[in-house]
Design an enzyme around this catalytic site. Sequence first.
Site, PDB file in Angstrom:
ATOM      1  N   CYS A  71       0.791  -1.232   0.000  1.00 10.66           N
ATOM      2  CA  CYS A  71       0.000   0.000   0.000  1.00 10.66           C
ATOM      3  C   CYS A  71       0.823   1.282   0.000  1.00 10.66           C
ATOM      4  CB  CYS A  71      -0.944  -0.003   1.201  1.00 10.66           C
ATOM      5  SG  CYS A  71      -2.254  -1.244   1.086  1.00 10.66           S
ATOM      6  N   PHE A 121     -10.594  -4.705  -0.806  1.00  8.65           N
ATOM      7  CA  PHE A 121      -9.641  -4.390  -1.868  1.00  8.65           C
ATOM      8  C   PHE A 121     -10.285  -4.386  -3.252  1.00  8.65           C
ATOM      9  CE2 PHE A 121      -6.797  -5.469   1.553  1.00  8.65           C
ATOM     10  CZ  PHE A 121      -5.752  -4.582   1.380  1.00  8.65           C
ATOM     11  N   HIS A 175      -3.333   7.592   2.360  1.00  7.85           N
ATOM     12  CA  HIS A 175      -3.782   6.323   1.784  1.00  7.85           C
ATOM     13  C   HIS A 175      -4.815   5.695   2.720  1.00  7.85           C
ATOM     14  CE1 HIS A 175      -3.875   2.277   0.159  1.00  7.85           C
ATOM     15  NE2 HIS A 175      -3.652   1.840   1.389  1.00  7.85           N
ATOM     16  N   ASN A 200      -9.779  -0.113  -1.243  1.00  8.87           N
ATOM     17  CA  ASN A 200      -8.331  -0.013  -1.090  1.00  8.87           C
ATOM     18  C   ASN A 200      -7.706  -0.656  -2.329  1.00  8.87           C
ATOM     19  OD1 ASN A 200      -5.602  -0.391  -0.489  1.00  8.87           O
ATOM     20  ND2 ASN A 200      -5.959  -0.914   1.646  1.00  8.87           N
TER      21      ASN A 200
END
Length: 391
Positions: free
Chosen positions: A175, A226, A314, A347
């Site tokens: 990430c 995700f 993030h 994500n």
Amino acid sequence: MPQGDSNGSSTQHAAPTNTTRRVPTPGKATILAIGKAFPSQIIPQECLVEGYIRDTKCVDAYIKEKLERLCKNTTVKTRYTVMSKEILDKYPELATEGSPTIKQKLEIANPAVVEMATKASLCCIKEWGRPAQDITHIVYVSSSEIRLPGGDLYLANELGLRSDVGRVMLYFLGCYGGVTGLRVAKDIAENNPGSRVLVTTSETTILGFRPPNKARPYDLVGAALFGDGAAAVIVGANPVVGQESPFMELSYAVQKFLPDTHNVIDGRLSEEGINFKLGRDLPQKIEDNIEDFCRKLMAKSSVKEFNDLFWAVHPGGPAILNKLESSLKLSTDKLECSRKALMDYGNVSSNTIFYVMEYMREYLKDDGEEWGLGLAFGPGITFEGILLRSL
């Protein structure tokens, strides 16, 4: 907050409200353009559970109930995915527990990652407004492909770049890879006068796709959180007046790892694909260390208070954002761009910071803050941060 189209830049980019722009610092790297791209399959979160349970032939009511709960807690509304019915029909073994499917997954992931990277890069180059041959370097970021040569070479060919383009691959950073890519591009741009660096990130969850199992609870977190996609930015110092439109300056970059935390985020490649384990203490580890890290970055600016910065973080998940917000006593609007990116795309690993920055660009056009922080966290535990200046 402005909306963006699924392949390209924000639909509102052509109508800035702030006509007085700050002057870039001579010699400092700036972001000159941004683009994004996604696979064609879009999954509304409310449809995820039924589809995942059906595709993996899961009959465990407990797993279904837990996945439904996780999907609600993630705050994600939509995501994009490479996985499709056609792929599962061609490779039914992907939905079979314990099958050695790494070969099949790479057959799917390798071309998909480059295809998305190419689309995002083309959108970025179009916004930049200069020929692709003016790109002097590539920084290629992915945790979703494995091959030699790497996707950086395939991307250079697809874009028709010069054969002497300088290439850097950043593989399996997870990430924080997007911010690492910016840090590397900053170093290249500031030490090679006239250079223009294409940073491309591209990720798919194909390598981690497998049927759910009670022994692997993180698989369900991954399924609920995700997504897939790609992003691209062009970085360069001393923008050409009248030809390039810098919107963010990369002032100062720092990376840090937390000693003895390498097992908190653990990824291992096996014959089945990639297996992840995520420690429950990850949000707390970040909270315990984030203030000192941010103050080190802030010290290079004139800003003293966290709420006087803009924040491009993030969005690893809502728990991480909540911990950061409470620990630094941020006002609730400070992480709005991060929360919106998480809601709209999930994500998407290394890409997600650029989706946040695209939303931030629109937010800052209305006389926003001058200084801000770009932050990402990942395996290590690694902190990656950049002091940003809005132009």
